[in-house]
Design an enzyme around this catalytic site. Structure first.
Site, PDB file in Angstrom:
ATOM      1  N   TYR A   1       8.480 -21.583  -5.508  1.00 49.37           N
ATOM      2  CA  TYR A   1       7.143 -20.832  -5.929  1.00 49.37           C
ATOM      3  C   TYR A   1       7.065 -21.634  -7.546  1.00 49.37           C
ATOM      4  O   TYR A   1       5.963 -21.738  -8.060  1.00 49.37           O
ATOM      5  CB  TYR A   1       7.296 -19.517  -6.063  1.00 49.37           C
TER       6      TYR A   1
ATOM      7  N   ARG B   1       0.139  -2.598   1.532  1.00 49.04           N
ATOM      8  CA  ARG B   1      -1.342  -2.479   1.863  1.00 49.04           C
ATOM      9  C   ARG B   1      -1.649  -1.613   2.964  1.00 49.04           C
ATOM     10  O   ARG B   1      -2.867  -1.517   3.230  1.00 49.04           O
ATOM     11  CB  ARG B   1      -2.147  -3.875   1.632  1.00 49.04           C
TER      12      ARG B   1
ATOM     13  N   ARG C   1      -2.745   1.488  -6.114  1.00 50.31           N
ATOM     14  CA  ARG C   1      -3.181  -0.069  -6.478  1.00 50.31           C
ATOM     15  C   ARG C   1      -4.475  -0.101  -7.377  1.00 50.31           C
ATOM     16  O   ARG C   1      -4.638  -0.726  -8.144  1.00 50.31           O
ATOM     17  CB  ARG C   1      -3.120  -1.163  -5.365  1.00 50.31           C
TER      18      ARG C   1
END
Ligand code: CP3
Length: 364
Positions: free
Chosen positions: A167, A41, A50
């Site tokens: 996660y 980004r 994106r």
């Protein structure tokens, strides 16, 4: 090098590329460089693509887009390696766990907190889910060649079992991954089954990445620092050793980078215990200690603080200089201590690349 070795080496993937030379233990006059999260980004061209793709995962599973994003930083800055654009969480997804990336909120998974809750996980859709990623790898290799980046190596990667488990069990990012640790401490047999499943999946995935053209692979253990010593030995070192051995059985010459972030002094045990070719170090590892203790056993990769890159200026110059002075005399790959922060000005990255390239161990 005699001609026999030259002929043999010319068949090996990536041989001769500066990154691969360094990773396989050859100190380079100018250290090779790439940066974790170099695609992403902070680059306007990434943000544009994106947006076109829709969501982050739409980008990951679209080989043309993912290949383009992988190559974007190479075109701008000419790093010595491209890293496959993907994410570590494709493994839980390929095993059947639901995954979402919500805007501004990071990943969300339906948590699995006991051996019984592992029942829906399976290899039924594993290869099918991951096949677009293998196509990305083939596309990147071909495109790097046609665009003239013939010295740029392609790095594949996966999350290490402990970090993936963090996660899968906590269900997203967390300050301390307490749910994962509670399961690991309280039910080592059950938790060990989850780690074993991830280990098997990860080795298969990395081997496929190499089969499709990855020239080196990195295992990201981003949350190794959430462990205590016992957990670290059992769930970081042991699975990484298994993965290294499984990869070496079919691809003995492809270098493997381990990155047990925030492992501190246990980084040495990690190198000794896993047999990785290279060890990624975060910014808290003293570079002089790394040169003395780690570099005789493995190539060292790191370790500029990403916030220092964000800051730029004299602080960046001084820190880059000291890292190079301490580590560039041995096998070394310049990198950050963790991924690029999204607010980082691309100009700072260009300046960093120039600084590292200007450095030469031939200078007095
Ligand atoms: O390094 C690269 O340039 C290659 C691509 C890459 C991504 N993720 C792209 C990404 C790699 C190697 C990763 C690894 C990854 N993913 C790790 C290990 C490295 C680390 O940073 O510790 C982890 C823990 C993840 C999980 C993950 N993915 C999180 C926690 C997040 C959200 C946080 C964030 O930075 O937004 C992601 C999303 C993600 N992965 C993005 C990118 C470019 C941002 C997605 C977007 O475009 O919005």
């Amino acid at each position: 090098m005699n001609s026999q070795t030259q002929i043999q080496n010319s068949r090996l993937p990536g041989q001769g590329k500066p990154l691969i030379r360094a990773l396989t233990g050859q100190a380079q006059t100018v250290p090779p460089l790439w940066l974790m999260r170099q695609a992403g980004r902070y680059l306007p061209e990434y943000r544009e693509l994106r947006q076109q793709a829709g969501g982050f995962l739409d980008l990951v599973y679209n080989p043309a887009f993912a290949a383009e994003v992988t190559i974007q930083p190479i075109r701008r800055f000419g790093m010595d390696a491209a890293i496959l654009f993907s994410d570590i969480l494709v493994i839980p997804q390929a095993l059947g766990q639901h995954l979402e990336f919500r805007e501004g909120d990071g990943p969300r998974l339906n948590p699995i907190r006991s051996a019984a809750e592992m029942a829906p996980l399976s290899f039924a859709n594993f290869e099918k889910t991951l096949s677009p990623i293998y196509e990305t790898i083939r596309t990147v290799r071909a495109q790097l060649n046609t665009e003239g980046f013939s010295d740029t190596a392609l790095i594949g990667f996966a999350g290490a079992p402990w970090t993936i488990a963090c996660y899968m069990v906590d269900g997203g990012g967390s300050r301390d991954f307490a749910e994962t640790k509670k399961w690991a401490y309280g039910d080592p047999d059950g938790f060990g089954r989850l780690i074993d499943l991830i280990t098997e999946a990860t080795a298969a995935y990395l081997i496929q990445q190499i089969d499709h053209g990855a020239e080196a692979v990195q295992l990201f253990d981003s949350w190794a620092g959430a462990c205590d010593e016992g957990l670290f030995r059992r769930y970081c070192i042991q699975p990484a050793k298994t993965i290294v051995n499984l990869i070496r059985a079919s691809h003995p010459d492809v270098p493997i980078i381990g990155f047990p972030r925030q492992a501190g002094r246990l980084a040495l045990d990690y190198v000794q215990g896993t047999g990785v070719n290279a060890i990624g170090i975060d910014q808290m590892i003293p570079t002089r200690w790394a040169a003395q203790s780690l570099q005789p056993l493995a190539c060292v990769q790191g370790n500029l603080d990403p916030v220092c890159l964000l800051t730029g200026g004299d602080a960046m110059r001084d820190n880059v200089q000291s890292i190079l002075d301490n580590l560039a005399g041995g096998p070394f790959v310049f990198n950050l201590g963790h991924g690029i922060i999204k607010e980082t000005p691309p100009d700072h990255v260009a300046q960093l690349v120039a600084m590292v390239r200007e450095y030469s161990t031939d200078k007095t």
